[in-house]
Design a protein around this motif. Structure first.
Motif, PDB file in Angstrom:
ATOM      1  N   VAL A 119      -5.870  -1.664  -2.611  1.00  0.00           N
ATOM      2  CA  VAL A 119      -5.663  -0.221  -2.784  1.00  0.00           C
ATOM      3  C   VAL A 119      -4.438   0.045  -3.654  1.00  0.00           C
ATOM      4  O   VAL A 119      -4.484   0.841  -4.596  1.00  0.00           O
ATOM      5  N   GLY A 120      -3.350  -0.636  -3.369  1.00  0.00           N
ATOM      6  CA  GLY A 120      -2.129  -0.425  -4.137  1.00  0.00           C
ATOM      7  C   GLY A 120      -2.290  -0.762  -5.606  1.00  0.00           C
ATOM      8  O   GLY A 120      -1.923   0.029  -6.480  1.00  0.00           O
ATOM      9  N   VAL A 168       3.745 -12.277  -2.070  1.00  0.00           N
ATOM     10  CA  VAL A 168       3.679 -12.915  -3.388  1.00  0.00           C
ATOM     11  C   VAL A 168       2.853 -12.064  -4.345  1.00  0.00           C
ATOM     12  O   VAL A 168       3.252 -11.837  -5.494  1.00  0.00           O
ATOM     13  N   VAL A 169       1.719 -11.565  -3.889  1.00  0.00           N
ATOM     14  CA  VAL A 169       0.862 -10.746  -4.753  1.00  0.00           C
ATOM     15  C   VAL A 169       1.571  -9.446  -5.114  1.00  0.00           C
ATOM     16  O   VAL A 169       1.624  -9.058  -6.281  1.00  0.00           O
ATOM     17  N   LYS A 170       2.115  -8.772  -4.136  1.00  0.00           N
ATOM     18  CA  LYS A 170       2.715  -7.457  -4.359  1.00  0.00           C
ATOM     19  C   LYS A 170       3.973  -7.530  -5.218  1.00  0.00           C
ATOM     20  O   LYS A 170       4.183  -6.685  -6.087  1.00  0.00           O
ATOM     21  N   ASN A 171       4.810  -8.538  -5.009  1.00  0.00           N
ATOM     22  CA  ASN A 171       6.113  -8.570  -5.657  1.00  0.00           C
ATOM     23  C   ASN A 171       6.252  -9.553  -6.811  1.00  0.00           C
ATOM     24  O   ASN A 171       7.171  -9.414  -7.608  1.00  0.00           O
ATOM     25  N   TRP A 189       4.576   0.378  -4.542  1.00  0.00           N
ATOM     26  CA  TRP A 189       5.176   0.432  -3.216  1.00  0.00           C
ATOM     27  C   TRP A 189       4.935   1.811  -2.656  1.00  0.00           C
ATOM     28  O   TRP A 189       4.506   2.725  -3.350  1.00  0.00           O
ATOM     29  N   ASN A 190       5.183   1.947  -1.385  1.00  0.00           N
ATOM     30  CA  ASN A 190       4.928   3.188  -0.681  1.00  0.00           C
ATOM     31  C   ASN A 190       6.212   3.589   0.032  1.00  0.00           C
ATOM     32  O   ASN A 190       6.831   2.769   0.691  1.00  0.00           O
ATOM     33  N   GLU A 191       6.593   4.848  -0.117  1.00  0.00           N
ATOM     34  CA  GLU A 191       7.795   5.367   0.534  1.00  0.00           C
ATOM     35  C   GLU A 191       7.444   6.569   1.389  1.00  0.00           C
ATOM     36  O   GLU A 191       6.442   7.237   1.152  1.00  0.00           O
ATOM     37  N   ARG A 237      -3.277   0.577 -11.269  1.00  0.00           N
ATOM     38  CA  ARG A 237      -4.010   0.388 -12.527  1.00  0.00           C
ATOM     39  C   ARG A 237      -4.524   1.725 -13.054  1.00  0.00           C
ATOM     40  O   ARG A 237      -4.437   2.011 -14.247  1.00  0.00           O
ATOM     41  N   LYS A 238      -5.024   2.578 -12.162  1.00  0.00           N
ATOM     42  CA  LYS A 238      -5.488   3.902 -12.589  1.00  0.00           C
ATOM     43  C   LYS A 238      -4.328   4.738 -13.119  1.00  0.00           C
ATOM     44  O   LYS A 238      -4.464   5.437 -14.115  1.00  0.00           O
ATOM     45  N   ASP A 239      -3.178   4.654 -12.454  1.00  0.00           N
ATOM     46  CA  ASP A 239      -1.999   5.377 -12.916  1.00  0.00           C
ATOM     47  C   ASP A 239      -1.544   4.851 -14.276  1.00  0.00           C
ATOM     48  O   ASP A 239      -1.153   5.623 -15.144  1.00  0.00           O
TER      49      ASP A 239
END
Length: 183
Positions: free
Chosen positions: A147-148, A58-61, A73-75, A153-155
């Motif tokens: 971390v994600g 829920v938080v991530k998506n 996301w991480n690939e 946010r920094k990006d």
């Protein structure tokens, strides 16, 4: 006469905020209360990790996109290396994000991880390695989101700075061009 109530900023997305907090609270509450009412470690492990996984998803998506305008996301690329991917709203949309929504998002993200750390310390003190496993999985999911979203946010800030620099540079050059075209 009714005194004039100052209008404070309300949550722009109360349903999203509710579910953002619900799964975090549900995982923590179930883990804490299950020790009192349930004797089966397997049930405690499965339900707590399931609730923590729902929270992670829920938080991530969902809530990350709606409350703070960020997504990550991480690939794994062709060379087998991990590559972080980030999405954020444009500068205008980010500026219009609700401050209360953002505040709730970030504080609950960090406080949940702190709560899991305290529960892990408590499990260590009580010499319950099996419950430390549950806490470890839940803490890992919380930290992955921290971390994600922190990297995202920094990006986003870096993209906003680059956009501002490009806008200022293009306006400056167009001003110079118009000044010299007059001469």
């Amino acid at each position: 006469m009714d005194p004039v109530q100052p209008t404070g900023e309300n949550y722009a997305n109360p349903k999203t905020c509710f579910f953002h907090v619900l799964f975090k609270a549900a995982a923590l509450a179930f883990y804490i209360l299950s020790a009192i009412f349930i004797d089966s470690f397997v049930i405690i492990f499965v339900v707590t990790v399931f609730l923590a996984a729902l929270d992670f998803w829920v938080v991530k998506n969902v809530s990350g996109r709606i409350l703070v305008g960020l997504r990550w996301w991480n690939e794994i690329d062709e060379q087998g290396e991990s590559v972080w991917k980030f999405e954020c709203l444009d500068q205008e949309s980010l500026a219009r994000m609700n401050k209360k929504d953002s505040w709730l998002f970030w504080w609950t993200l960090y406080l949940t991880a702190v709560a899991w750390i305290f529960l892990g310390i408590f499990s260590l003190i009580r010499f319950q390695a099996d419950y430390l496993l549950v806490v470890g999985v839940c803490l890992t999911l919380s930290i992955a989101n921290i971390v994600g979203f922190t990297k995202c946010r920094k990006d986003a800030k870096k993209q906003i700075q680059q956009f501002a620099t490009q806008t200022i540079a293009s306006r400056f050059t167009s001003s110079l061009q118009s000044a010299f075209s007059v001469v």
